[in-house]
Scaffold this motif. Structure first.
Motif, PDB file in Angstrom:
ATOM      1  N   SER A 116       4.384  -1.283  12.671  1.00  0.00           N
ATOM      2  CA  SER A 116       4.477  -0.111  14.011  1.00  0.00           C
ATOM      3  C   SER A 116       6.113  -1.205  14.277  1.00  0.00           C
ATOM      4  CB  SER A 116       4.303   0.607  14.842  1.00  0.00           C
ATOM      5  OG  SER A 116       5.061   1.709  15.820  1.00  0.00           O
ATOM      6  N   GLY A 117       7.156  -0.394  14.103  1.00  0.00           N
ATOM      7  CA  GLY A 117       7.580  -1.878  14.756  1.00  0.00           C
ATOM      8  C   GLY A 117       7.330  -1.150  16.722  1.00  0.00           C
ATOM      9  N   ILE A 118       8.393  -1.934  17.529  1.00  0.00           N
ATOM     10  CA  ILE A 118       7.962  -1.666  19.537  1.00  0.00           C
ATOM     11  C   ILE A 118       9.919  -1.546  19.353  1.00  0.00           C
ATOM     12  CG2 ILE A 118       7.738  -2.684  21.387  1.00  0.00           C
ATOM     13  CD1 ILE A 118       5.556  -4.592  19.784  1.00  0.00           C
ATOM     14  N   ARG A 157      -0.438  -1.352   1.309  1.00  0.00           N
ATOM     15  CA  ARG A 157       0.052  -0.069   1.652  1.00  0.00           C
ATOM     16  C   ARG A 157       0.339   0.123   3.007  1.00  0.00           C
ATOM     17  NH1 ARG A 157      -0.193   4.843   2.407  1.00  0.00           N
ATOM     18  NH2 ARG A 157      -2.382   6.084   2.510  1.00  0.00           N
ATOM     19  N   MET A 158       0.908   0.690   3.828  1.00  0.00           N
ATOM     20  CA  MET A 158       1.468   0.383   4.942  1.00  0.00           C
ATOM     21  C   MET A 158       0.182   2.155   5.115  1.00  0.00           C
ATOM     22  SD  MET A 158       2.520  -1.534   6.612  1.00  0.00           S
ATOM     23  CE  MET A 158       3.812  -2.566   6.447  1.00  0.00           C
ATOM     24  N   VAL A 159      -0.459   2.137   6.028  1.00  0.00           N
ATOM     25  CA  VAL A 159      -1.611   2.871   6.465  1.00  0.00           C
ATOM     26  C   VAL A 159      -1.120   3.630   7.527  1.00  0.00           C
ATOM     27  CG1 VAL A 159      -3.318   4.225   6.568  1.00  0.00           C
ATOM     28  CG2 VAL A 159      -2.993   2.856   4.283  1.00  0.00           C
ATOM     29  N   ARG A 160      -1.449   5.141   7.924  1.00  0.00           N
ATOM     30  CA  ARG A 160      -1.197   5.637   9.395  1.00  0.00           C
ATOM     31  C   ARG A 160      -1.747   6.724   9.527  1.00  0.00           C
ATOM     32  NH1 ARG A 160       3.640   4.862   6.277  1.00  0.00           N
ATOM     33  NH2 ARG A 160       5.303   3.723   7.042  1.00  0.00           N
ATOM     34  N   HIS A 161      -2.852   6.324   9.025  1.00  0.00           N
ATOM     35  CA  HIS A 161      -4.143   7.098   9.192  1.00  0.00           C
ATOM     36  C   HIS A 161      -6.013   6.282   9.263  1.00  0.00           C
ATOM     37  CE1 HIS A 161      -6.311  11.544   9.758  1.00  0.00           C
ATOM     38  NE2 HIS A 161      -6.821  11.077  10.214  1.00  0.00           N
TER      39      HIS A 161
END
Ligand SMILES: Cc1cc2nc3c(=O)[nH]c(=O)nc-3n(C[C@H](O)[C@H](O)[C@H](O)COP(=O)(O)O)c2cc1C
Length: 196
Positions: free
Chosen positions: A142-144, A11-15
């Motif tokens: 993350s997109g750019i 899953r997408m983790v953001r930390h």
């Protein structure tokens, strides 16, 4: 880890923990990513791997991590073990598909049914995400927004398009994306059998 478990755990983790992982682990993820398929074996995909704190901070600045922090997100770009940036060159595909075994009967490059270069770099990206989980780590995406600025800051040649930034590291408790409230599309809507 079983393949099924890798897929289920992704899953997408953001930390992430702001700590390095062994170089062999980074190399294993990069090696897995190179196993991605490519149309005509064009192999137009490349990976830029950034582990230095300065490099991560540079990318965090380009992606305006501070704006996310102001909205309550963690510093998931500057603080992680490594950033994997999948890139792809569309010109490599055009050159490959002008080779004798790939041109059509009239000697011309095919009419591309879909942009295979983006299909292929998506496959590369997925392998990075799955390989990170297989190594006991986690990853995000993350997109750019400003690709020319990103290219210039990191010395990426003009013919390559960086499609996103994949931070990898040891996961910490994170804030979930509000998008997840959408829930999964029901599998009966996702899978169509024999005929749509
Ligand atoms: C092409 C692409 C672009 C994405 N861009 C972002 C992004 O800019 N920021 C972010 O936090 N997540 C981004 N995501 C992650 C998605 O929000 C996430 O995959 C989706 O909500 C489903 O969650 P899951 O991957 O944890 O199952 C992106 C995912 C993809 C495939």
């Amino acid at each position: 880890m079983e393949f099924r478990e890798v897929v289920a755990r992704r899953r997408m983790v953001r930390h992430f923990a702001d700590e390095p992982v062994p170089a062999e682990v980074i190399d294993a993820i990069a090696a897995a990513a190179q196993r991605a398929p490519s149309a005509g074996f064009s192999q137009g995909q490349r990976l830029l791997v950034i582990t230095s704190p300065e490099g991560r901070r540079l990318v965090a600045g380009l992606l305006d991590e501070e704006a996310g922090v102001a909205e309550g997100w963690d510093r998931w770009i500057s603080e992680c073990a490594a950033l994997f940036v999948p890139c792809v060159s569309e010109p490599i595909y055009h050159r490959r598909y002008q080779e004798p075994d790939k041109v059509d009967e009239s000697g011309s490059e095919i009419v591309w049914p879909v942009p295979y270069w983006f299909v292929d770099v998506g496959m590369t990206s997925m392998l990075v995400l799955l390989a990170a989980v297989d190594e006991g780590l986690a990853a995000g995406f993350s997109g750019i927004t400003d690709i020319p600025a990103f290219r210039a800051a990191l010395g990426i040649p003009q013919e390559f398009t960086p499609v996103g930034v994949i931070p990898v590291g040891r996961p910490l408790p994170d804030r979930r994306s509000p998008s997840l409230r959408r829930g999964w599309v029901p599998s009966a809507e996702f899978v169509h059998r024999e005929r749509w």
